[in-house]
Design a protein around this motif. Sequence first.
Motif, mmCIF file in Angstrom:
data_model
loop_
_atom_site.group_PDB
_atom_site.id
_atom_site.type_symbol
_atom_site.label_atom_id
_atom_site.label_comp_id
_atom_site.label_asym_id
_atom_site.label_seq_id
_atom_site.Cartn_x
_atom_site.Cartn_y
_atom_site.Cartn_z
ATOM 1 N N UNK B 289 3.964 -0.619 -15.043
ATOM 2 C CA UNK B 289 4.689 -1.681 -14.335
ATOM 3 C C UNK B 289 5.241 -1.165 -13.008
ATOM 4 N N UNK B 290 5.793 0.047 -13.049
ATOM 5 C CA UNK B 290 6.297 0.626 -11.794
ATOM 6 C C UNK B 290 5.152 0.726 -10.796
ATOM 7 N N UNK B 291 3.977 1.139 -11.300
ATOM 8 C CA UNK B 291 2.819 1.237 -10.417
ATOM 9 C C UNK B 291 2.455 -0.115 -9.840
ATOM 10 N N UNK B 292 2.470 -1.141 -10.685
ATOM 11 C CA UNK B 292 2.100 -2.481 -10.210
ATOM 12 C C UNK B 292 2.999 -2.882 -9.044
ATOM 13 N N UNK B 293 4.305 -2.684 -9.232
ATOM 14 C CA UNK B 293 5.251 -3.135 -8.201
ATOM 15 C C UNK B 293 5.205 -2.209 -6.985
ATOM 16 N N UNK B 294 5.375 -0.903 -7.238
ATOM 17 C CA UNK B 294 5.513 0.025 -6.111
ATOM 18 C C UNK B 294 4.241 0.076 -5.288
ATOM 19 N N UNK B 295 3.102 0.196 -5.956
ATOM 20 C CA UNK B 295 1.856 0.289 -5.205
ATOM 21 C C UNK B 295 1.530 -1.044 -4.559
ATOM 22 N N UNK B 296 1.947 -2.137 -5.207
ATOM 23 C CA UNK B 296 1.767 -3.437 -4.581
ATOM 24 C C UNK B 296 2.503 -3.506 -3.254
ATOM 25 N N UNK B 297 3.717 -2.974 -3.247
ATOM 26 C CA UNK B 297 4.481 -2.963 -1.993
ATOM 27 C C UNK B 297 3.810 -2.067 -0.964
ATOM 28 N N UNK B 298 3.241 -0.941 -1.451
ATOM 29 C CA UNK B 298 2.548 -0.042 -0.526
ATOM 30 C C UNK B 298 1.360 -0.769 0.104
ATOM 31 N N UNK B 299 0.660 -1.564 -0.701
ATOM 32 C CA UNK B 299 -0.489 -2.304 -0.187
ATOM 33 C C UNK B 299 -0.085 -3.194 0.987
ATOM 34 N N UNK B 300 1.069 -3.766 0.821
ATOM 35 C CA UNK B 300 1.532 -4.747 1.798
ATOM 36 C C UNK B 300 1.589 -4.161 3.215
ATOM 37 N N UNK B 301 1.926 -2.900 3.312
ATOM 38 C CA UNK B 301 2.128 -2.321 4.648
ATOM 39 C C UNK B 301 0.886 -1.615 5.173
ATOM 40 N N UNK B 302 -0.222 -1.695 4.446
ATOM 41 C CA UNK B 302 -1.421 -1.007 4.941
ATOM 42 C C UNK B 302 -2.015 -1.739 6.141
ATOM 43 N N UNK B 303 -2.542 -0.958 7.066
ATOM 44 C CA UNK B 303 -3.249 -1.563 8.199
ATOM 45 C C UNK B 303 -4.753 -1.441 8.017
ATOM 46 N N UNK B 304 -5.157 -0.503 7.168
ATOM 47 C CA UNK B 304 -6.569 -0.244 6.946
ATOM 48 C C UNK B 304 -7.015 -1.101 5.750
ATOM 49 N N UNK B 305 -7.991 -1.959 5.987
ATOM 50 C CA UNK B 305 -8.391 -2.910 4.950
ATOM 51 C C UNK B 305 -8.848 -2.182 3.690
ATOM 52 N N UNK B 318 -2.909 -0.906 -13.283
ATOM 53 C CA UNK B 318 -1.615 -0.977 -13.956
ATOM 54 C C UNK B 318 -1.593 -2.118 -14.968
ATOM 55 N N UNK B 319 -2.134 -3.265 -14.576
ATOM 56 C CA UNK B 319 -2.230 -4.388 -15.516
ATOM 57 C C UNK B 319 -3.080 -4.002 -16.712
ATOM 58 N N UNK B 320 -4.172 -3.321 -16.412
ATOM 59 C CA UNK B 320 -5.093 -2.925 -17.468
ATOM 60 C C UNK B 320 -4.365 -2.031 -18.481
ATOM 61 N N UNK B 321 -3.589 -1.063 -17.959
ATOM 62 C CA UNK B 321 -2.878 -0.155 -18.863
ATOM 63 C C UNK B 321 -1.760 -0.874 -19.602
#
Lengths: 545, 561
Positions: B289-305, B318-321
């Motif tokens: 769950x931490x991965x889902x949220x934290x990495x989701x936020x990290x995704x948000x700020x990426x500039x590289x598609x 994370x959902x899978x696990x």
Amino acid sequence: MIDKLHGLYPEMLLFLATCTVLVIGLSRSMKLRRMAGPICTLALVGAGVLAYTTGPGSVSDSAVRNLAVYGKLITAAVGLLLSLLLLGVVDRDYEDQVATGRAPFDAARSIRAEFWAFFLFSITGLMLCAGSEDLIWLFLALELTSLPTYVMVTVSTPRERSMESGVKYFFLGALGAAVFLFGFAFIYGGTGSTDFRQITESLRAQSASPEGINPVAMTGLILSVLGLCFKIAAVPMHGYVADVYQGAHASVSAMLAFVPKAAGFFALILLMGCVGWGADGNGMLPSPLSELIALIAVLTMTVGNVLALLQTSIKRMLAYSSIAHSGYMLVGLVAGPGGAGESITRSGIAAMLFYLLVYGITSVGAFAVPAALERRAPDGHLDEPDAIEDLRGLRNSHPTLAWVLALSALGLMGFPPLVGFFAKLPLFTSAWSSHNTVLLLVLAVNSAIGAVYYLRLVNVALISSTDTPSSFTATPFRSRAFAGYIAAAALVVMAVIPMTDPAAVAGRYFPIAGKLAVPSAPAPTPAPTPAPAVAEPVAAGEQAG
Amino acid sequence: MDFLLILILIPLIAAALVPFVPRKSAAYPIALAGTLLSAAVGVVAYFQHDWLTPSAKSDAFAQSIAWMPKMGLTFSLGVNSVSGLLIALTLLLGPICVIASRTAITERVRTYYFWLLVLQAAMVGVFAARDLVLFYIFFEFTLIPMFVLIGVYGSTNRRAASVKFFMYTFTGSVVALAGLVYVAFQHAAAHKGVWTFDIDALAITARGMSFTEQCWVFAAMMAGFAVKVPIFPLHTWLPLAHTEAPTAGSVLLAGVLLKLGTYAIYSFVLPFVPAAAFHFAPLIATLAVVGIIAVGLVCWVQRDVKKLVAYSSVAHLGFCMLGMFALNITGLKGSVLYMINHGLSTGAIFLCIGMMYERYHTRSMDEIGGLAKKMPVWASFMVFFAMASVGLPMLNGFVSEFLCLMGAWQASDAWAASGLAFGTPGVLGPRFAVVAGTGMIIAAIYTLYMVGKVVWGPLRTPGGDHGHGDHGAGVHGAGAHGALPADLSAREIGVLIPLAACCLLLGLYPKPFLSAIDASTRQTVAVVAGGHAAHVSQSLTAQRVLPASAATAEPVKQVTQ
């Protein structure tokens, strides 16, 4: 007496070949002189066949009595590859001058005869080590293995650094020999005999007594282990390895990576066989030997791998990797044979003997790559690639050698499905069987550390490219590359065809029964309690579904 | 028929042919033929077995060849519906990756297809292996092809990426091997010293180990497999490897290689050490769950598609696990389905990004935008797969994500007590589902943000007809760029259509897939519940023996069956 000689046929054949090589190497005829290398190869084939057919000569009743045949066989096998690898190492330029008539042949200037004779002497010494039954025999065999290598290192290249490493190797080797000779003397003092059989009985009697092993004998054993650490290139006697391997010609380094190491391991197995695993009922060597060897193993693995990470020279890297591999094999020594007639999965001795063979073949493969390449330096001498960077773009210039390097590196890494993996797996299983959890974890972590630098070799071999073509060309002595091909092919073939049985037989341990009731095998660990509760819910689940 | 052996051998034979073709242009047809033939054999094999009959055993197409009997190694293969589905995914992605590489790879072509085919064989082998060491061998052997594919054909930072990828996985899996060997040793100790690495036999032994041993083996196995998944703090190799890998490499990495970790957890961790898995489920689920949220936020700020999609894989896994460690049927079904769905939709997105990159040689959202105007067909596919990825109902992502969340929700004591959730003691609960559900919203935000930037809005392209940015050692030749039409070619559309069709099928009618994996998940749940029950009853017995401690110990909750 005669039955003892019977077991020495391979060594005798090799000695005959040594004398032959010594004579014809000095012959005025170039054709004859050139036969020196092939004669060595043939002699090794013959010695291997003899070792296989004659078996152990005297019916040895020492504790590790099957070691001799196996030891001689792997010595012949790896020695065969080494003899291909060593072709053309010495006298190269001198022979060229003689061939073109620029210099007359002068037997005093030629070193080919000595070089090949020393090579065979060293191999003979190694075979004698495997079959030794007596401390003095063992010491002489160890020295016969090592002394020729000092000279071989020194003359292997015309450069000064070979001289330097030869001297370094000699003095430190003498120190190591002094230490274990001192130890042998203490063992004699503590047990009253130089014969392994009698030492075994004496040590068993001592360890069965409440006082334990006589302090004199124990001191001797500890000193012997420490002295033998020089031979196997283990911490704390590992200091010379990198310098010597780098200073010597790559072909000679390949020999150093196997021959003295194997001699040291044979000696360690024989000595520890006298002490016995499980004399105190737990399948371990008696304290403090067990702790000492375990500590050496941990340090050797870690120091070797960590220092190998820092190297930029391929020979130094392989030297440190050779240290690390000694540490892996020591894990097998600590784990012990696991009782009479055990399979390789539980016998650490069998595991280390198999590992020794696999390591010998793999390191020939790895060293064959620098040995098969050369470049004429500005000062006229021939140089082999030393820096890892020199091998960049190898797949463009020498694709097959690049594959040999990649396969050897992966083999040393223990990467499946190459045989390196199947050599490491029994070390894992035997360490679990003997409950050496810490050693096992250190082994696992070190395998991972080792992967970092082996990966650099794979990288250089298969991935990297360079704009400037390599300045190294293939050496005219094609047999060196050929040795690499054989080694690389063996890595693949041995993974498909299981060849662990001879090692399992050789690692078999015969606790000397009759006089003393020695608990042979460690008590099997309590069987895990079956959990019937597991099965029930399954059935319940099926019904519910 | 030895379908599994054939499926492993076909790519290997094709790989053996590739280095010897006289012209490098001949490598592509051979690779294509090899992967298509594999896929065809897969289709034939599909009709040879009744997948819908409830069976949890991995005995379809089972075969066993003695290999190293002294060490207990056999070359034994076999599949059940779960591993069969993953093999199907591998076989589907194989030809797609080859076709998608046609214009992208112009140099060292033979090496490229050689390793791609070897990788294909290794991936099938992992899912088919029924011997633990054989599994490990295939598992590790996927590393070398991927190492070369990233290291040679990747973008600027490829060397570091390939080494990091290799080292993370190798280090973890060595520790996992130590754990697996321990189980084999226990088996040998209990069976008169006869070693075997047969998975089913070892699973029974492993379940009989004490709770402490199970915990250690669990830790060792997770050290290897959690890196591969990757579970949250161990994920740092993934964005780098995905971003630097060539398109086909990213597709296979996301599509199949990450599933090696989840598959291994599903088939080894849960059945081998159920009590420990039960014990640690809240921990793993929390990390997920931490991965889902934290990495989701990290995704948000990426500039590289590409990096964004790479990070999103961590969140998705994370959902899978989460579903897997809900340890109930709903969650496990969702988790298994998620493996397939993520492979389809994320693989497809990587393909789309690769097609864009081939044309504009950039992946930066700052340099590119509004491509719907220039590449309408591409844009439709991109939006379609993005929707599948965020879990739009009617598309595949929704089904599995919903099941995972529902599984986590149901894995509560209340549900367990109600008897609605079969054989499931509560490990997680609604709070896990609620927090992870927030992650779905974040996923929608970053995916739509990316789509909005790249597909819609004013048209922005990196100017001129020559791409700039990172050229990976001339791997992306200028010729390939010139040969491509503005919008997708028929070849590229042909690559995407099967994936889109699968996404629709799995979204609209997942029932056959769910019923195929029913028996396997049911068995896993039963094993975990049983392992936990055994552990509880053992500790109860221990408390009866020690009345002093029993008086103070809190009552252990009884498991409902």
